[in-house]
Design a protein around this motif. Structure first.
Motif, short mmCIF file in Angstrom:
data_model
loop_
_atom_site.label_atom_id
_atom_site.label_comp_id
_atom_site.label_asym_id
_atom_site.label_seq_id
_atom_site.Cartn_x
_atom_site.Cartn_y
_atom_site.Cartn_z
N ASP A 390 0.83 -1.19 0.00
CA ASP A 390 0.00 0.00 0.00
C ASP A 390 0.87 1.25 0.00
O ASP A 390 2.03 1.23 0.45
N LEU A 419 -2.82 11.71 -9.23
CA LEU A 419 -4.03 10.88 -9.15
C LEU A 419 -3.80 9.50 -9.74
O LEU A 419 -4.29 8.50 -9.23
N GLY A 423 -3.70 7.43 -6.48
CA GLY A 423 -5.12 7.16 -6.28
C GLY A 423 -5.85 8.41 -5.81
O GLY A 423 -5.24 9.38 -5.36
N ASP A 424 -7.16 8.36 -5.92
CA ASP A 424 -7.94 9.56 -5.61
C ASP A 424 -7.89 9.91 -4.12
O ASP A 424 -7.73 11.06 -3.75
N ARG A 425 -7.99 8.90 -3.23
CA ARG A 425 -8.07 9.19 -1.79
C ARG A 425 -6.77 9.78 -1.27
O ARG A 425 -6.77 10.83 -0.62
N ASP A 426 -5.62 9.14 -1.59
CA ASP A 426 -4.35 9.65 -1.08
C ASP A 426 -3.95 10.96 -1.75
O ASP A 426 -3.32 11.82 -1.12
N ARG A 428 -5.97 13.31 -2.74
CA ARG A 428 -6.74 14.38 -2.11
C ARG A 428 -6.25 14.65 -0.69
O ARG A 428 -6.30 15.79 -0.22
N ARG A 429 -5.81 13.61 0.03
CA ARG A 429 -5.24 13.84 1.36
C ARG A 429 -3.94 14.65 1.27
O ARG A 429 -3.66 15.47 2.14
N THR A 432 -5.20 18.34 -0.88
CA THR A 432 -6.47 18.95 -0.48
C THR A 432 -7.48 18.86 -1.61
O THR A 432 -7.12 18.83 -2.81
N ASN A 433 -8.75 18.78 -1.23
CA ASN A 433 -9.83 18.68 -2.22
C ASN A 433 -9.91 19.90 -3.12
O ASN A 433 -10.27 19.80 -4.30
#
Length: 454
Positions: A390, A419, A423-426, A428-429, A432-433
């Motif tokens: 991961d 991205l 990946g999208d989640r990491d 954005r973390r 920032t969004n």
């Protein structure tokens, strides 16, 4: 049950009688409350008429209502709560506070204003403004044969005499116009004019009493003046607003599908580009990057330009990026012109080859920059990879996180690479969004080639 309608025939020449001080209160007035500011201004214009209007009873102050009275009445009519402060009116109309007090007193004595609560000094030395009600005096209803129903100050009109409707229409037109202060007609100087075309007020010439110069002080015949006037004219430096309008005028004069647009509207739409120092060719290139625009298809040129320029000043923030974009756009236009006109000459082929080489070099620079950003994103993913497989972005320091966010704010393709790598989640973390959403919008709006492929 009796009819409560009050019928009155029009009385021509009825003047507005002064209202006593004791009757200038809400509980003692005989007038009715005006339903809106326009109706109240109709009665104010009638009271200000020198023939049928109000005559003041005091021996000092203004002799009657004038344009200043109507200006104060206009300010009172525009207030939601009729609570005009004397200092506010004096500052707004650029008159003295004593003048404001005189004219407010005349409006009260004419029955147009009545006290709801009277102001004065309250605790801690602060002055409270008086609260008024805008009323229409009984004399106005009698002069125009206006019929009302109801009781007291809550009466409302239901009709008027036919003979007075023409006068009411004239007063309504006056109330609809904005009252302006009349210009001063006093001469600048008290002396009469003395010009060649118009004679002065005196019968003698202005040069009749002059003494001729001596022979030693006559002109020598030279054309040059002993103290020549220095030329002080220099090109004006445009400010931010002037630069916006200059860019708008250049776009309207040079871009065919913007020839029918409004210059102020185009200046507002291209304001971000003008502030960043764009030229009109760069604005046209950014607008036509998604595809050529036909003059007959642009029914609203300003709206089309606003849609095409959305986010362009952020996507092409540097001069190098704008130069690459302009070069690619010029190459595409040259290819289109050759395809439609069918050029077969050697000069056209050489010109096309030169433009093709320039555009190819520009695209190579863009590809190298994207590959570098992709490698950086891949290195980031490899460096933050967890032993179990991961991706763990918790290993990054604060300085590294801020550096990645700075890169993402400057180039949206960097966000796309992250991205794909994290990946999208990491992503954005890490970024920032706000940065991720802004980059996705810019990629989707400005270039199909840069659109995200995930």
């Amino acid at each position: 049950m009796g009819d409560s309608r009050q019928k009155s025939a029009p009385k021509q020449g009825t003047q507005c009688p002064p209202i006593a001080t004791a009757c200038q209160w809400l509980s003692t007035t005989t007038g009715r409350i005006a339903s809106d500011g326009h109706t109240w201004m109709t009665a104010a214009h009638w009271a200000a008429d020198p023939k049928t209007g109000y005559k003041p009873t005091r021996s000092h102050g203004p002799r009657g209502m004038n344009a200043t009275t109507l200006l104060i009445a206009q300010e009172c009519a525009n207030l939601k709560e009729c609570r005009p402060g004397i200092a506010y009116l004096a500052r707004k109309l650029k008159i003295s506070e004593r003048t404001v007090e005189y004219h407010l007193g005349m409006l009260r004595e004419a029955g147009l204003l009545i006290y709801r609560t009277k102001g004065g000094r309250v605790a801690h030395g602060r002055d409270e403004a008086s609260v008024y009600e805008r009323t229409i005096p009984v004399a106005f209803d009698q002069a125009h044969g206006i019929r009302t129903i109801g009781e007291g100050v809550q009466r409302r009109p239901v009709g008027a005499a036919g003979a007075a409707r023409k006068a009411l229409g004239k007063l309504a037109r006056k109330a609809a116009r904005k009252v302006r202060r009349p210009r001063r007609r006093t001469p600048v100087s008290g002396q009469g004019r003395c010009t060649l075309m118009e004679g002065g007020s005196t019968g003698t010439s202005s040069a009749s009493g002059s003494i001729p110069p001596s022979e030693t002080k006559l002109a020598s015949g030279h054309s040059s003046h002993p103290t020549p006037k220095k030329a002080t004219s220099r090109p004006r430096t445009l400010n931010k607003v002037g630069r916006r309008h200059q860019l708008a005028r250049q776009l309207i004069d040079n871009v065919p599908w913007l020839s029918r647009a409004s210059a102020p509207r185009i200046a507002w739409i291209a304001r971000h580009c003008a502030d960043a120092g764009w030229q009109w060719q760069e604005v046209q290139a950014a607008a036509e990057e998604a595809g050529p625009i036909d003059t007959m298809d642009s029914r609203r040129p300003s709206g089309l330009l606003a849609y095409r320029l959305k986010g362009a000043h952020e996507l092409y923030a540097s001069e190098k990026a704008r130069h690459l974009m302009l070069t690619a756009w010029e190459d595409s236009r040259l290819r289109e012109r050759i395809r439609h006109q069918g050029w077969d000459g050697t000069a056209a082929a050489v010109d096309l080859e030169q433009h093709t080489d320039t555009a190819a070099a520009a695209m190579d620079d863009i590809r190298v920059a994207r590959q570098t950003q992709a490698v950086s994103a891949a290195d980031l993913a490899k460096a933050t990879e967890h032993p179990e497989g991961d991706t763990n972005i918790e290993t990054l320091t604060r300085a590294e996180v801020l550096e990645h966010r700075q890169f993402a704010a400057q180039d949206p393709t960097y966000v796309r690479n992250l991205l794909q790598a994290l990946g999208d989640r990491d992503a954005r973390r890490l970024l920032t969004n706000r940065l991720v959403d802004k980059a996705l919008v810019l990629l989707r709006l400005n270039s199909p080639e840069l659109a995200p492929a995930f």
